[in-house]
Write a protein that holds these residues in place. Structure first.
Motif, short mmCIF file in Angstrom:
data_model
loop_
_atom_site.label_atom_id
_atom_site.label_comp_id
_atom_site.label_asym_id
_atom_site.label_seq_id
_atom_site.Cartn_x
_atom_site.Cartn_y
_atom_site.Cartn_z
N MET A 161 0.83 -1.20 0.00
CA MET A 161 0.00 0.00 0.00
C MET A 161 0.87 1.26 0.00
O MET A 161 0.54 2.26 -0.64
N LYS A 162 2.02 1.23 0.70
CA LYS A 162 2.94 2.37 0.66
C LYS A 162 3.50 2.56 -0.75
O LYS A 162 3.65 3.68 -1.22
N ARG A 163 3.78 1.44 -1.41
CA ARG A 163 4.31 1.54 -2.77
C ARG A 163 3.27 2.13 -3.72
O ARG A 163 3.58 2.99 -4.55
N VAL A 164 2.02 1.70 -3.59
CA VAL A 164 0.95 2.26 -4.42
C VAL A 164 0.83 3.76 -4.15
O VAL A 164 0.71 4.56 -5.07
N THR A 165 0.88 4.14 -2.88
CA THR A 165 0.80 5.56 -2.51
C THR A 165 1.94 6.35 -3.13
O THR A 165 1.73 7.44 -3.69
N GLY A 166 3.16 5.82 -3.07
CA GLY A 166 4.31 6.49 -3.65
C GLY A 166 4.18 6.68 -5.15
O GLY A 166 4.49 7.74 -5.70
N ILE A 167 3.69 5.64 -5.82
CA ILE A 167 3.48 5.72 -7.27
C ILE A 167 2.41 6.77 -7.58
O ILE A 167 2.58 7.59 -8.48
N CYS A 168 1.32 6.77 -6.81
CA CYS A 168 0.25 7.76 -7.01
C CYS A 168 0.80 9.18 -6.84
O CYS A 168 0.51 10.06 -7.66
N ASP A 169 1.57 9.38 -5.78
CA ASP A 169 2.13 10.71 -5.53
C ASP A 169 3.00 11.17 -6.69
O ASP A 169 2.90 12.31 -7.14
N ARG A 170 3.84 10.26 -7.18
CA ARG A 170 4.74 10.61 -8.28
C ARG A 170 3.95 10.94 -9.55
O ARG A 170 4.22 11.94 -10.22
N VAL A 171 2.94 10.12 -9.86
CA VAL A 171 2.13 10.35 -11.06
C VAL A 171 1.33 11.65 -10.92
O VAL A 171 1.23 12.42 -11.88
N ASN A 172 0.79 11.91 -9.73
CA ASN A 172 0.03 13.15 -9.51
C ASN A 172 0.89 14.40 -9.67
O ASN A 172 0.38 15.48 -9.96
N LYS A 173 2.20 14.25 -9.47
CA LYS A 173 3.12 15.37 -9.65
C LYS A 173 3.69 15.43 -11.06
O LYS A 173 4.62 16.18 -11.33
N GLY A 174 3.14 14.60 -11.96
CA GLY A 174 3.56 14.64 -13.35
C GLY A 174 4.63 13.63 -13.71
O GLY A 174 5.12 13.62 -14.84
#
Length: 175
Positions: A123-136
């Motif tokens: 779940m932390k990895r999914v969150t990290g990926i989401c954060d990175r994608v949301n920042k472009g």
């Protein structure tokens, strides 16, 4: 982030993770648990009859944050075994702010808590990926292998797949 949170709290309230764990003991009165949740979580134990039943079979441990005592995570026990770990994000997943706190709490359960580490890590990895994608940012090949579950299934805290995974893969061709 608000699109994955299915609770009435504001994101600034969720970013505050200072709080406390409260144990509602097996066989105890269900009313304080139900009252403390105040229809804020959409957890089944907000229903008095379900809370009463769950407390017959095990402890319920809830993490509350902030001065408003916002319920954020719940560990449901059956006898002395972890039966569920749920949160306030969509499909009762943990919200990304609270994952570390739940991980630390699970360590207290020894070997049984260790089995939940993979779920916390995923779940932390999914969150990290989401954060990175949301920042472009872009997804690399390791992210895609993970999200397409090529090497193993992504483990989450609830019965269904984390909806963020489908959002991240939306419009992509696995080939």
């Amino acid at each position: 982030m608000n699109e994955v949170l299915k609770n009435p709290q504001k994101e600034d309230e969720l970013s505050n993770t200072v709080g406390e764990w409260v144990i509602y003991e097996q066989g105890g009165d269900h009313a304080p648990l139900v009252e403390s949740l105040g229809n804020k979580t959409r957890w089944s134990v907000e229903d008095p009859s379900k809370a009463k039943y769950q407390l017959k079979i095990g402890d319920i441990i809830v993490y509350y944050t902030g001065p408003k005592r916002i319920p954020r995570a719940l560990i449901r026990m059956e006898s002395n075994h972890i039966a569920d770990v749920i949160g306030v994000a969509e499909d009762q997943n943990l919200d990304p702010y609270i994952e570390d706190i739940v991980s630390r709490k699970l360590k207290e359960f020894g070997e049984e808590g260790e089995s939940y580490k993979t779920k916390v890590s995923d779940m932390k990895r999914v969150t990290g990926i989401c954060d990175r994608v949301n920042k472009g940012g872009d997804l690399d090949s390791e992210d895609l292998r993970f999200l397409y579950e090529i090497d193993r299934t992504i483990q989450g805290f609830e019965y269904s797949r984390d909806p963020r995974i489908n959002t991240l893969l939306e419009g992509r061709d696995i080939k």
